[in-house]
Write an enzyme that holds these catalytic residues in place. Sequence first.
Site, PDB file in Angstrom:
ATOM      1  N   HIS A 171      -7.954   3.081  -3.892  1.00 40.51           N
ATOM      2  CA  HIS A 171      -8.618   3.221  -2.973  1.00 40.51           C
ATOM      3  C   HIS A 171      -9.912   4.535  -3.246  1.00 40.51           C
ATOM      4  O   HIS A 171      -9.571   5.501  -3.925  1.00 40.51           O
ATOM      5  CB  HIS A 171      -8.241   3.657  -1.610  1.00 40.51           C
ATOM      6  CG  HIS A 171      -7.191   2.591  -0.970  1.00 40.51           C
ATOM      7  ND1 HIS A 171      -6.824   2.546   0.201  1.00 40.51           N
ATOM      8  CD2 HIS A 171      -6.506   1.679  -1.756  1.00 40.51           C
ATOM      9  CE1 HIS A 171      -6.070   1.430   0.619  1.00 40.51           C
ATOM     10  NE2 HIS A 171      -5.553   1.080  -0.900  1.00 40.51           N
ATOM     11  N   GLU A 220       0.678  -1.148  -0.030  1.00 35.17           N
ATOM     12  CA  GLU A 220       0.039  -0.028   0.077  1.00 35.17           C
ATOM     13  C   GLU A 220       0.899   1.363   0.028  1.00 35.17           C
ATOM     14  O   GLU A 220       1.935   1.209   0.730  1.00 35.17           O
ATOM     15  CB  GLU A 220      -1.047   0.042   1.161  1.00 35.17           C
ATOM     16  CG  GLU A 220      -1.899   1.247   1.446  1.00 35.17           C
ATOM     17  CD  GLU A 220      -2.760   0.987   2.263  1.00 35.17           C
ATOM     18  OE1 GLU A 220      -3.633   0.297   2.304  1.00 35.17           O
ATOM     19  OE2 GLU A 220      -3.111   2.165   3.406  1.00 35.17           O
TER      20      GLU A 220
HETATM   21  C1  LIG Z   1      -7.325  -1.968   4.262  1.00 38.80           C
HETATM   22  C2  LIG Z   1      -8.066  -0.616   4.636  1.00 38.80           C
HETATM   23  C3  LIG Z   1      -7.787   0.529   3.726  1.00 38.80           C
HETATM   24  C4  LIG Z   1      -8.326   2.024   4.057  1.00 38.80           C
HETATM   25  N1  LIG Z   1      -7.818   2.988   3.085  1.00 38.80           N
HETATM   26  C5  LIG Z   1      -8.446   4.250   3.519  1.00 38.80           C
HETATM   27  C6  LIG Z   1      -8.311   5.340   2.483  1.00 38.80           C
HETATM   28  O1  LIG Z   1      -7.522   5.149   1.534  1.00 38.80           O
HETATM   29  N2  LIG Z   1      -8.898   6.386   2.683  1.00 38.80           N
HETATM   30  C7  LIG Z   1      -9.566   6.688   4.109  1.00 38.80           C
HETATM   31  O2  LIG Z   1      -9.867   7.854   4.357  1.00 38.80           O
HETATM   32  N3  LIG Z   1      -9.578   5.657   4.849  1.00 38.80           N
HETATM   33  C8  LIG Z   1      -9.084   4.569   4.528  1.00 38.80           C
HETATM   34  N4  LIG Z   1      -9.370   3.376   5.369  1.00 38.80           N
HETATM   35  C9  LIG Z   1     -10.173   3.749   6.593  1.00 38.80           C
HETATM   36  C10 LIG Z   1     -11.714   3.368   6.691  1.00 38.80           C
HETATM   37  O3  LIG Z   1     -12.354   4.360   5.489  1.00 38.80           O
HETATM   38  C11 LIG Z   1     -12.194   3.822   7.921  1.00 38.80           C
HETATM   39  O4  LIG Z   1     -12.075   2.588   8.894  1.00 38.80           O
HETATM   40  C12 LIG Z   1     -13.997   3.925   7.899  1.00 38.80           C
HETATM   41  O5  LIG Z   1     -14.198   4.520   9.268  1.00 38.80           O
HETATM   42  C13 LIG Z   1     -14.776   2.754   7.706  1.00 38.80           C
HETATM   43  O6  LIG Z   1     -14.817   2.419   6.365  1.00 38.80           O
HETATM   44  P1  LIG Z   1     -15.403   1.066   5.737  1.00 38.80           P
HETATM   45  O7  LIG Z   1     -15.272   1.130   4.535  1.00 38.80           O
HETATM   46  O8  LIG Z   1     -15.032  -0.024   6.480  1.00 38.80           O
HETATM   47  O9  LIG Z   1     -16.929   1.561   6.174  1.00 38.80           O
HETATM   48  P2  LIG Z   1     -18.323   0.480   6.323  1.00 38.80           P
HETATM   49  O10 LIG Z   1     -18.324  -0.738   5.788  1.00 38.80           O
HETATM   50  O11 LIG Z   1     -19.238   1.166   5.847  1.00 38.80           O
HETATM   51  O12 LIG Z   1     -18.640   0.460   7.921  1.00 38.80           O
HETATM   52  C14 LIG Z   1     -18.515   1.621   8.747  1.00 38.80           C
HETATM   53  C15 LIG Z   1     -19.317   1.270  10.077  1.00 38.80           C
HETATM   54  O13 LIG Z   1     -20.742   1.308   9.678  1.00 38.80           O
HETATM   55  C16 LIG Z   1     -20.826  -0.235  10.328  1.00 38.80           C
HETATM   56  N5  LIG Z   1     -22.078  -0.506   9.293  1.00 38.80           N
HETATM   57  C17 LIG Z   1     -21.808  -0.891   8.127  1.00 38.80           C
HETATM   58  N6  LIG Z   1     -22.839  -1.288   7.309  1.00 38.80           N
HETATM   59  C18 LIG Z   1     -24.197  -1.011   8.319  1.00 38.80           C
HETATM   60  C19 LIG Z   1     -25.585  -1.119   7.890  1.00 38.80           C
HETATM   61  N7  LIG Z   1     -25.953  -1.723   6.985  1.00 38.80           N
HETATM   62  N8  LIG Z   1     -26.112  -0.786   8.937  1.00 38.80           N
HETATM   63  C20 LIG Z   1     -25.539  -0.345  10.150  1.00 38.80           C
HETATM   64  N9  LIG Z   1     -24.021   0.037  10.378  1.00 38.80           N
HETATM   65  C21 LIG Z   1     -23.354  -0.392   9.290  1.00 38.80           C
HETATM   66  C22 LIG Z   1     -19.740  -1.068  10.298  1.00 38.80           C
HETATM   67  O14 LIG Z   1     -20.147  -1.926  11.201  1.00 38.80           O
HETATM   68  C23 LIG Z   1     -18.829  -0.077  10.711  1.00 38.80           C
HETATM   69  O15 LIG Z   1     -18.872   0.257  12.253  1.00 38.80           O
HETATM   70  C24 LIG Z   1      -8.902   2.146   5.164  1.00 38.80           C
HETATM   71  C25 LIG Z   1      -9.147   0.976   5.948  1.00 38.80           C
HETATM   72  C26 LIG Z   1      -8.793  -0.352   5.808  1.00 38.80           C
HETATM   73  C27 LIG Z   1      -8.926  -1.154   6.750  1.00 38.80           C
END
Ligand SMILES: Cc1cc2nc3c(=O)[nH]c(=O)nc-3n(C[C@H](O)[C@H](O)[C@H](O)COP(=O)(O)OP(=O)(O)OC[C@H]3O[C@@H](n4cnc5c(N)ncnc54)[C@H](O)[C@@H]3O)c2cc1C
Length: 285
Positions: free
Chosen positions: A77, A17
């Site tokens: 991303h 990454e």
């Molecule tokens: C591998 C990796 C790469 C990343 N890269 C970046 C990046 O490039 N830029 C950046 O800004 N951030 C990045 N992040 C951080 C990420 O954007 C944050 O952790 C963010 O807070 C959550 O993103 P997510 O896509 O997991 O969200 P989601 O999958 O939408 O989940 C977010 C929260 O909502 C809850 N949730 C999901 N679906 C529902 C539903 N249907 N109803 C109720 N609750 C729900 C989940 O349990 C979780 O607590 C990265 C994280 C990882 C692990």
Amino acid sequence: MRITEKLTVKDSLVSFEVFPPKTDSAFDSIERSVRELAAFNPDFMSVTYGAGGGTSQYTVKIASLIKNKLDTTALAHLTCASTTKEQIADILESLKSNNIDNVLALRGDLPENFSSRSGNYYDYAYELVTEIKKYGYFDVGAACYPECHTECDSLEKDIENLKKKVDCGVDFLITQLFYDNDVFYSFIEKMRKKGVFVPVFAGIMPITNIKQIDRIISLSGTKIPDEVNAFLNKYSDNPESLHKAGLDFAVKQVNDLLKNGVQGVHIYTMNKPLTAETVLKGMPR
Ligand SMILES: Cc1cc2nc3c(=O)[nH]c(=O)nc-3n(C[C@H](O)[C@H](O)[C@H](O)COP(=O)(O)OP(=O)(O)OC[C@H]3O[C@@H](n4cnc5c(N)ncnc54)[C@H](O)[C@@H]3O)c2cc1C
């Protein structure tokens, strides 16, 4: 090449990454690091997306460099919390026109005015996954959290939400960083029991300095095993030894994961070729 195609020819992938520059003036030095990293021949390289969305052009530019000039599979991303649906559509078109066919669909961290958002945004990553899948062009990855996402009350609930996201068309998952492999193995077991069967790549962030690890602990509450605590304490005043111990631990961690059949190791390189090189050299490749 799509990441799912890579998985048909290899049991386990190695990926790096990188983060893009925030300004034009930083572009050249980041390009140099990216070129050095690509020379190690990883299976793919991912490029992060700036939280506020204001630097998205650099994500596309670096991903395009990786794919079109360095002949390496690129994963861009994309976050939806601060990027409108219209902007998302523009970025996807731009990725497509640059032949970038892998996207990591993320929500991103929530902006302060989240509760008053209009329908101009996708609120969760699963909505973004659904949208990207409509193009029929991209492989779509998503994030998962072996120690539970910080906003979710329990790991069980988080895995239920993860299952909904995966069912929208996720092709593979990349984990949040972790330092205790048992936490990862237990998470995989729980996920599989809940019916999530897509490949999972383990996110590994080699510890290279004290500040970095303090920040990680304060942001995500990641469990730090005794072995790591021991070298953090022992070398708190010795940055060189700490750096070496951190990389040695990462090598050990990766080899244990590979021995236990992990489908991919995703190294958070922080754009440091030496970090990637050390971990790679320690692996049976
Ligand atoms: C591998 C990796 C790469 C990343 N890269 C970046 C990046 O490039 N830029 C950046 O800004 N951030 C990045 N992040 C951080 C990420 O954007 C944050 O952790 C963010 O807070 C959550 O993103 P997510 O896509 O997991 O969200 P989601 O999958 O939408 O989940 C977010 C929260 O909502 C809850 N949730 C999901 N679906 C529902 C539903 N249907 N109803 C109720 N609750 C729900 C989940 O349990 C979780 O607590 C990265 C994280 C990882 C692990």
